[in-house]
Design a protein around this motif. Sequence first.
Motif, PDB file in Angstrom:
ATOM      1  N   LEU A 138       0.836  -1.208   0.000  1.00  0.00           N
ATOM      2  CA  LEU A 138       0.000   0.000   0.000  1.00  0.00           C
ATOM      3  C   LEU A 138       0.868   1.253   0.000  1.00  0.00           C
ATOM      4  N   MET A 139       1.981   1.202   0.726  1.00  0.00           N
ATOM      5  CA  MET A 139       2.872   2.350   0.775  1.00  0.00           C
ATOM      6  C   MET A 139       3.481   2.630  -0.605  1.00  0.00           C
ATOM      7  N   TYR A 140       4.080   1.595  -1.198  1.00  0.00           N
ATOM      8  CA  TYR A 140       4.762   1.820  -2.480  1.00  0.00           C
ATOM      9  C   TYR A 140       3.786   2.141  -3.606  1.00  0.00           C
ATOM     10  N   ALA A 141       2.597   1.512  -3.577  1.00  0.00           N
ATOM     11  CA  ALA A 141       1.652   1.716  -4.680  1.00  0.00           C
ATOM     12  C   ALA A 141       1.083   3.125  -4.668  1.00  0.00           C
ATOM     13  N   ASN A 142       1.040   3.769  -3.504  1.00  0.00           N
ATOM     14  CA  ASN A 142       0.328   5.041  -3.424  1.00  0.00           C
ATOM     15  C   ASN A 142       1.212   6.255  -3.169  1.00  0.00           C
ATOM     16  N   LEU A 143       2.333   6.046  -2.510  1.00  0.00           N
ATOM     17  CA  LEU A 143       3.206   7.167  -2.179  1.00  0.00           C
ATOM     18  C   LEU A 143       3.730   7.852  -3.455  1.00  0.00           C
TER      19      LEU A 143
ATOM     20  N   LEU B 213      -5.458   5.465   1.394  1.00  0.00           N
ATOM     21  CA  LEU B 213      -5.749   6.900   1.412  1.00  0.00           C
ATOM     22  C   LEU B 213      -4.667   7.681   2.161  1.00  0.00           C
ATOM     23  N   VAL B 214      -4.173   7.116   3.256  1.00  0.00           N
ATOM     24  CA  VAL B 214      -3.109   7.786   4.008  1.00  0.00           C
ATOM     25  C   VAL B 214      -1.867   7.931   3.137  1.00  0.00           C
ATOM     26  N   MET B 215      -1.495   6.836   2.470  1.00  0.00           N
ATOM     27  CA  MET B 215      -0.294   6.880   1.631  1.00  0.00           C
ATOM     28  C   MET B 215      -0.481   7.831   0.450  1.00  0.00           C
ATOM     29  N   LEU B 216      -1.693   7.886  -0.111  1.00  0.00           N
ATOM     30  CA  LEU B 216      -1.971   8.841  -1.192  1.00  0.00           C
ATOM     31  C   LEU B 216      -1.803  10.275  -0.677  1.00  0.00           C
ATOM     32  N   SER B 217      -2.334  10.537   0.514  1.00  0.00           N
ATOM     33  CA  SER B 217      -2.222  11.899   1.066  1.00  0.00           C
ATOM     34  C   SER B 217      -0.769  12.283   1.264  1.00  0.00           C
ATOM     35  N   LEU B 218       0.031  11.309   1.772  1.00  0.00           N
ATOM     36  CA  LEU B 218       1.459  11.595   1.943  1.00  0.00           C
ATOM     37  C   LEU B 218       2.106  11.859   0.589  1.00  0.00           C
TER      38      LEU B 218
ATOM     39  N   MET C 142      10.937   3.621   6.232  1.00  0.00           N
ATOM     40  CA  MET C 142       9.635   3.281   6.809  1.00  0.00           C
ATOM     41  C   MET C 142       9.320   1.803   6.608  1.00  0.00           C
ATOM     42  N   MET C 143       9.780   1.255   5.484  1.00  0.00           N
ATOM     43  CA  MET C 143       9.546  -0.166   5.207  1.00  0.00           C
ATOM     44  C   MET C 143      10.117  -1.025   6.346  1.00  0.00           C
ATOM     45  N   PHE C 144      11.294  -0.623   6.873  1.00  0.00           N
ATOM     46  CA  PHE C 144      11.914  -1.406   7.954  1.00  0.00           C
ATOM     47  C   PHE C 144      11.425  -0.956   9.326  1.00  0.00           C
ATOM     48  N   LEU C 145      11.425   0.373   9.558  1.00  0.00           N
ATOM     49  CA  LEU C 145      11.022   0.861  10.876  1.00  0.00           C
ATOM     50  C   LEU C 145       9.525   0.699  11.111  1.00  0.00           C
ATOM     51  N   GLY C 146       8.765   0.622  10.022  1.00  0.00           N
ATOM     52  CA  GLY C 146       7.323   0.478  10.169  1.00  0.00           C
ATOM     53  C   GLY C 146       6.898  -0.951  10.455  1.00  0.00           C
ATOM     54  N   GLY C 147       7.872  -1.854  10.514  1.00  0.00           N
ATOM     55  CA  GLY C 147       7.557  -3.210  10.922  1.00  0.00           C
ATOM     56  C   GLY C 147       6.972  -4.089   9.829  1.00  0.00           C
ATOM     57  N   SER C 148       7.341  -3.818   8.564  1.00  0.00           N
ATOM     58  CA  SER C 148       6.841  -4.691   7.510  1.00  0.00           C
ATOM     59  C   SER C 148       7.588  -6.022   7.504  1.00  0.00           C
ATOM     60  N   TYR C 149       8.901  -5.987   7.717  1.00  0.00           N
ATOM     61  CA  TYR C 149       9.709  -7.207   7.655  1.00  0.00           C
ATOM     62  C   TYR C 149      10.082  -7.731   9.037  1.00  0.00           C
ATOM     63  N   PHE C 150      10.335  -6.819   9.995  1.00  0.00           N
ATOM     64  CA  PHE C 150      10.773  -7.231  11.325  1.00  0.00           C
ATOM     65  C   PHE C 150       9.901  -6.574  12.381  1.00  0.00           C
ATOM     66  N   PRO C 151       9.706  -7.258  13.494  1.00  0.00           N
ATOM     67  CA  PRO C 151       9.008  -6.597  14.598  1.00  0.00           C
ATOM     68  C   PRO C 151       9.878  -5.477  15.129  1.00  0.00           C
ATOM     69  N   THR C 152       9.267  -4.439  15.630  1.00  0.00           N
ATOM     70  CA  THR C 152      10.041  -3.281  16.065  1.00  0.00           C
ATOM     71  C   THR C 152       9.989  -3.091  17.578  1.00  0.00           C
ATOM     72  N   GLU C 153       9.427  -4.099  18.281  1.00  0.00           N
ATOM     73  CA  GLU C 153       9.299  -3.936  19.743  1.00  0.00           C
ATOM     74  C   GLU C 153      10.664  -3.809  20.411  1.00  0.00           C
ATOM     75  N   ASN C 154      11.678  -4.463  19.830  1.00  0.00           N
ATOM     76  CA  ASN C 154      12.983  -4.478  20.491  1.00  0.00           C
ATOM     77  C   ASN C 154      13.953  -3.458  19.923  1.00  0.00           C
TER      78      ASN C 154
ATOM     79  N   LEU D  78       5.383   6.665  12.788  1.00  0.00           N
ATOM     80  CA  LEU D  78       5.259   6.262  11.389  1.00  0.00           C
ATOM     81  C   LEU D  78       3.862   5.731  11.073  1.00  0.00           C
ATOM     82  N   PRO D  79       3.257   6.242  10.001  1.00  0.00           N
ATOM     83  CA  PRO D  79       1.922   5.732   9.650  1.00  0.00           C
ATOM     84  C   PRO D  79       1.949   4.237   9.311  1.00  0.00           C
ATOM     85  N   LEU D  80       3.069   3.788   8.733  1.00  0.00           N
ATOM     86  CA  LEU D  80       3.117   2.374   8.360  1.00  0.00           C
ATOM     87  C   LEU D  80       3.086   1.476   9.603  1.00  0.00           C
ATOM     88  N   SER D  81       3.651   1.938  10.736  1.00  0.00           N
ATOM     89  CA  SER D  81       3.586   1.168  11.973  1.00  0.00           C
ATOM     90  C   SER D  81       2.132   0.886  12.344  1.00  0.00           C
ATOM     91  N   TYR D  82       1.306   1.935  12.271  1.00  0.00           N
ATOM     92  CA  TYR D  82      -0.100   1.789  12.652  1.00  0.00           C
ATOM     93  C   TYR D  82      -0.848   0.919  11.646  1.00  0.00           C
TER      94      TYR D  82
END
Lengths: 330, 359
Positions: free
Chosen positions: B178-183, B258-263, B288-300, B312-316
């Motif tokens: 969604l991020m790449y398709a709309n940003l 819609l969020v990614m389009l707005s950005l 954002m792809m990495f920090l937003g937790g697409s590939y890895f959890p970011t809790e640690n 980051l919107p992608l986190s949410y």
Amino acid sequence: MTTQQTRSPVAGDGEQTAQLDAVIIQAHGLVKRYGRLTAVDGVSFAIRRGEIFGLLGPNGAGKSSTLDMLEGIRPADGGAIVIDGLDIRRNRRAIQSRIGVQLQATSLFEYLQVSETIALFGSFYPKAIAPETLLREVALEDKARAYPQDLSGGQRQRLALALALVNDPTLVFLDEPTSGLDPQSRHMVWEQVLRLRERGKTVVLTTHFMDEAQTLCDRIAIMDHGRVIAQDTPAALIATLGASAAIECALIAGSVEAPISVDDLSGLPGVSEARLRGDTALIYTDRLEATLVALLRLAGAHGAQVDHLQTHAPTLEDVFLKLTGRGLRD
Amino acid sequence: MKSFVAMLYAHLRMLMRNRILLVTSLGLALISIFVFGWLFGSGSGAQLRLGIVDHDASATSQQIAAQLGASDSLKVSRGSADEELAALRSGSRDAVIVIGAGFGADLSQGHATLQVYFDQSNPVTQASARMAVQSIVTGLNERASGRASPLALDEQAVSVHHLRQIDWLTPGMLGMLLMYANLSVGTALVAWRKQGVLRRIAATPLRQSALIGGQATARLLLSLAQCAVLIAVAILVFGVQIIGNWLALGLIVTLGALVMLSLGFVIGSFARNEEVAASLTFLISFPMMFLGGSYFPTENAPAFLAPIIRILPLSYLNDALRQIINNGADLAATQTDALALAAWMVVALLLSFRAFRWE
């Protein structure tokens, strides 16, 4: 300086109807500013139905800005425009559905084929001509499935022309339709412009080529520094020079003590006007032979050598030079 | 209306021909799904290896241990604290639960706690072990306070929360898609402005906003279709389960697009040329792809990154998608995420309306 007297641009009573019918564009006192720069500074003209009207002038004269206002792309900062009896401030979209516009060097959608692009633009208007018909008209039938960026400069310009005609407009605006084109493509565009007039359309074009203006236009407004400095038919404009020929040559001075002056040149028989810039002389005359003979004699008397002698019939370039002291492409 | 339909159709056509866009959005997500799915296995045999240390040795603790042992998705072993923690350190346990002395008594009071050790080295098993244990505790607490005895482990909840790598990755890939398709709508906008397409449209009776609206609608539709393809592959090839409600999923996907389009519009409003827009898009999307937790959890993640991650919107978006897909959450449970996304959208739209230039 024949800035034409215009009436109040507001479409009015019966007395004016006949005249307004003949006039398709009435522009009065147009002003356009960009920050502190005044690009268009009080431009007025009336364009008649069915004519090819040219805005001629050097780059930066305000031609394109004037067109922008006529096309409704930018609002005027001052003045009034009435097109086809409609005030552009109140009827912008109604006017825009009746006009066709070709902008200077528009690139189009990268991933949309030529015929798809025409169909898309057609969908913006109440009625539209089929893409195939338009492509035939501008000789691009074999490029229907090509992408705009793969077209040559001339082909792209013809596609832009096809887009300008997609709504079968009564009025067509062409901004520098031949700039950057090779001679063959230029002539192709010229033929198409002339064909538009044959079909009863009004054409307004801008150009900085005086030969283009001279060949195509019924009437011309010469612009410089945001103002119209002369307005008439090409022939009438050239007639203001009062000369049937122009002589150009280099005068290499023999003696430093007695150089040839402008006054010497102006005093030659038949000469209406003479200019001297460095050692280059430009002489307008009504009696070419007599002037030439006298010029050579004058040079001989001063011990000067005459080089690169050329004569030509006066052109709009000469008119512009006379009006501004500069060439069109200076 | 006629021109909007034609515009939408033309935009869809253009987007489908834009290979770079398709490769970076759906292509990248699909490749990731296949690579991770095959590399790390998608078989159901991957059980969570759980060690149990029972200091309480009450009837309750015995019962919990027995019921955990009966779960298909858990491989339970028992031992002393030293043995089990050593096994965790050597990588032969994913998590160790320590049932403290007095647990049975606490439970009857309604506030039982279990001590849990996780394997830090594998974030995915850690996340799923944490979820599994949390669900056990929640279940126990509910039952104890509800006075519903005898104690029974909620088997359903445990197996549901036992995540495979691919289950966890799929929602993250949806978010990334969604991020790449709309940003990149911003780059398209800048290109149209720069190349004079917007100017040309301004000379027609069509409103320039219809051009942008058509593009946004086309991207939204394309995003929904791409997400459908990705989900279909995840389900059919790797047996990923969409546990939550499809409608909720559709709504969050739409909100995410819609969020990614707005950005993208913000980028399109500020960038002066296409190169700047493309660089900005990359600068925003790649971290954002990495920090937003697409590939890895970011809790640690290290503490200094936490505030960034939390904004980051992608986190949410990823969190909401995981809640729905992995945890079966309904819309109400994703409220916080949805609100954060909506806030992002409003801010971005306000910014771009203020800064947007037609020329």
